[in-house]
Design an enzyme around this catalytic site. Structure first.
Site, PDB file in Angstrom:
ATOM      1  N   ASP A  85       0.833  -1.192   0.000  1.00 52.16           N
ATOM      2  CA  ASP A  85       0.000   0.000   0.000  1.00 52.16           C
ATOM      3  C   ASP A  85       0.876   1.254   0.000  1.00 52.16           C
ATOM      4  OD1 ASP A  85      -2.620   1.405   0.501  1.00 52.16           O
ATOM      5  OD2 ASP A  85      -1.566   1.958   2.347  1.00 52.16           O
ATOM      6  N   GLU A 111       1.710  -0.479  -4.995  1.00 51.21           N
ATOM      7  CA  GLU A 111       0.783   0.599  -5.312  1.00 51.21           C
ATOM      8  C   GLU A 111       1.683   1.822  -5.468  1.00 51.21           C
ATOM      9  OE1 GLU A 111      -3.321   2.651  -3.642  1.00 51.21           O
ATOM     10  OE2 GLU A 111      -1.746   2.144  -2.201  1.00 51.21           O
TER      11      GLU A 111
END
Length: 708
Positions: free
Chosen positions: A349, A385
């Site tokens: 993330d 990401e």
């Protein structure tokens, strides 16, 4: 609370960090450079606390071995040291702290004044109320588990289909899963769920965060909760909220059982991990773990005012990857999940945050150097990401060679094409063929692109074709939260409608997106429930909605869309021309000196080759592509040449029918329609000759396979 019991305390070892049970007792080890004294606090089932000083300290690691302490023992730490927020120090022994290396956590946070080191309303004050009664506890676990003959599937990226899922959202309302298992790790491993995944051709499940996370007090006060889980407080502990076990530490055994069952079905497990921040928030956040242990070691602080935190994540704090012990925590966590929990990869993330050495994003920061040389972590799937909220944080295409990336440009371009935006043909072609413009310069291949149209963050696929605007009123922020520019199109009506034409167009658009995704070069990722027609009623930010809004409604499935998705996935699986390992070069492919067809050719609707002017046309919304099954440069595992059938794909985002002319006989004499999003029930009888016209409906995709 009892001080100094008669329990034996041996010196123990400074490594490994955390609580380690060896069959006769447990070694406890905690890093803190600023601590002056560390107390280990043991709790019985009734919450009674016994404290023991850790007598040894080597290299800023405080440690002891306690004979007879067994799995299931609940514990925490109290760290004595400086409390001077202006200098970055927040030690406060009245606050019970979780072990950063806890393998399991039991209980929940009881939000209130006790969890905060300052008095509400006065951030400069100090609060010494004991927090033990309001804190969950770390748990000693048994490291022993019968893995049987478990082996990692080790799926090649080119063979992979990833399915992003939430443990609870995917399983909680499934009628064929026993009620006591729904919403748990056991539900993911239930045969009915595995059968569903296999029917879709899924090779890897990417679970949204299962590291133990804190449920935000601000959400609880509004009657909401942190559903997504991007608020980690335990980087080694599978969250007990997703466990059907009632015993402390039972979640570890259940998680391992889930992995074993998935592997037995040939499905890999990828974890969505949040190593960029923690659940302790900013300077006004609670003291739960890292803040009270060694605040300045674990967090990036503002250089000229260390009571404040650097925030590249939008969550209040950022982990300090410049500090060796913060880096060690991340690397130890990753290795633990691979070696002990048998997971097959990670999706990071806001991964750009991990590359921030000082201010700018550095591609080869310490974190990425450590990953590259680590013999364990470097060998699993690594998905970034590739952005964060800080300056220069959008880094799509800029990660090191061994990494793959969520391709946000793929998402945006495919959405724009199918909603009929002008001047998208050229970029659409790049995204369809693996995004060479983003990845080839770093010697990566098409599989570096994790292609997706939707994900947890944003509209579901059904909502993408049903809403122009977000509808997040249920989140309690007056619809201010969530992305406002979604590149969505409601097909003529906002939200649900009984209009048959609008509903038919929406169904076709969903098929267009899924077919494009599964037939693009790169690695497709399906967001859970998109194949079933899942809706969140226009809410594009369901992070706080742990309810029917975000859970899949298994009793009201779009069975036709499910069947279509299964079919297109099988088409991808059976034909390597849709999952090449190398980029196209557009050069003729010939044998024995004969000039052959190129490996790819782009065609206008009239059958002629696309020109530079065609690509630059602002009004072009239709294009065909020839994929040469004889032009695949790959070799299989035995070194044999990969050969496949050839295909022509006709894409039209135009609002009217378009007649596409098939290419000349040199490309193939006979062609069979194998997919038509305008008519998903197309049979095998549609056979066309070269130079014959193919009717492509408004906003539709037709796929033809060469059969001579």
């Amino acid at each position: 609370m009892v001080e100094g019991s008669t329990m034996q305390i041996w010196p123990g070892s400074a490594y490994p960090l955390g609580a380690t049970y060896d069959g006769s007792g447990t070694n406890f080890a905690l890093f803190s450079e600023v601590a002056e004294r560390v107390e280990l606090c043991l709790f019985d089932a009734d919450g009674a606390e016994v404290r023991h000083d850790l007598p040894e300290m080597d290299g800023f690691v405080w440690h002891a071995f306690l004979p007879g302490v067994e799995p299931g023992q609940r514990y925490g730490y109290r760290v004595h040291g400086p409390y001077d927020p202006s200098r970055g120090h927040r030690c406060n022994p009245s606050k019970l702290l979780l072990d950063p290396y806890a393998k399991a956590i039991d209980g929940r946070f009881e939000w209130g004044q006790a969890l905060f080191s300052y008095n509400f309303g006065d951030a400069q004050s100090r609060n010494d109320e004991d927090s033990a009664g309001a804190m969950p506890k770390s748990v000693v676990i048994s490291p022993f588990f019968d893995w049987g003959v478990d082996r990692p599937p080790k799926r090649q990226y080119a063979e992979s289909v990833i399915y992003e899922a939430h443990v609870k959202g995917l399983t909680y309302q499934h009628p064929e899963i026993p009620a006591e298992l729904r919403g748990t790790y056991s539900a993911i491993a239930h045969p009915v769920m595995i059968d569903h995944l296999r029917s879709l051709g899924v090779t890897a499940v990417e679970l949204m965060p299962v590291h133990h996370f804190a449920n935000d007090s601000t959400l609880i006060e509004r009657g909401l909760s942190n559903y997504w889980g991007y608020n980690t407080i335990g980087f080694f502990a599978p969250d007990s909220k997703y466990s059907s076990s009632a015993s402390p530490g039972g979640q570890v055994q259940e998680f391992k059982s889930m992995v074993r069952e998935l592997h037995d079905a040939g499905i890999e497990l990828i974890l969505d991990v949040v190593y960029n921040h923690t659940g302790e928030g900013n300077h006004l956040g609670p003291t739960l773990c890292f803040k009270g242990i060694d605040n300045s070691a674990y967090y990036r602080l503002v250089d000229n005012d260390q009571q404040f935190y650097m925030d590249y994540t939008g969550t209040g704090n950022t982990l300090n990857v410049r500090h060796p012990h913060a880096l060690q925590l991340i690397m130890d966590s990753l290795r633990y999940w691979v070696l002990e929990m048998h997971v097959d990869g990670f999706r990071f993330d806001l991964a750009a945050t991990l590359a921030r050495e000082f201010y700018d994003v550095e591609r080869l920061s310490s974190f990425f150097e450590l990953v590259q040389q680590d013999p364990t972590v470097s060998q699993v799937k690594l998905i970034a990401e590739p952005w964060d909220v800080g300056p220069g944080g959008y880094q799509v295409g800029n990660f090191p060679p061994q990494w793959t990336e969520w391709n946000g440009k793929y998402r945006d371009t495919v959405r724009d094409f199918w909603r009929g935006e002008a001047a998208t043909l050229g970029e659409f072609a790049s995204r369809l063929t693996g995004s060479a413009d983003l990845y080839e310069h770093s010697a990566r291949r098409p599989v570096a692109s994790i292609n997706f149209v939707t994900a947890h963050d944003g509209f579901t696929l059904r909502d993408l074709v049903s809403y122009n605007e977000k509808h997040n009123e249920a989140n309690g922020e007056d619809n201010r939260d969530g992305e406002s520019y979604n590149r969505s199109w409601n097909c003529g009506h906002e939200g649900p409608t009984d209009d048959p034409e609008v509903n038919a167009l929406r169904a076709r658009q969903q098929r267009n997106f899924l077919a494009t995704l599964l037939l693009s070069q790169g690695v497709p990722m399906i967001s859970h429930g998109d194949e079933l027609g899942r809706t969140q009623q226009g809410n594009n930010n369901g992070f706080c909605q742990d309810n029917e809004l975000t859970w899949i409604d298994w009793k009201n499935l779009d069975v036709d869309l499910l069947a279509f998705t299964r079919y297109v996935s099988s088409l991808r699986r059976d034909h390597p021309v849709f999952r090449r390992r190398r980029f196209f070069d557009g050069l003729p492919v010939g044998r024995r000196g004969r000039k052959g067809l190129p490996d790819i050719a782009w065609l206008r609707p009239d059958g002629s080759q696309m020109t530079k002017q065609d690509w630059g046309s602002g009004f072009g919304r239709a294009v065909a592509v020839f994929l040469n099954g004889q032009g695949i440069a790959d070799r299989d595992g035995r070194g044999e040449r990969v050969v496949d059938d050839s295909f022509v794909l006709c894409f039209s985002a135009h609002h009217e029918h378009i007649q596409f002319m098939l290419p000349p006989a040199s490309y193939g004499r006979n062609w069979q329609v194998v997919l038509d999003t305008m008519n998903p029930d197309v049979g095998d009888e549609q056979v066309l000759r070269y130079r014959q016209r193919v009717d492509v409906g408004p906003r539709a995709l037709v796929v033809l396979q060469r059969i001579d």
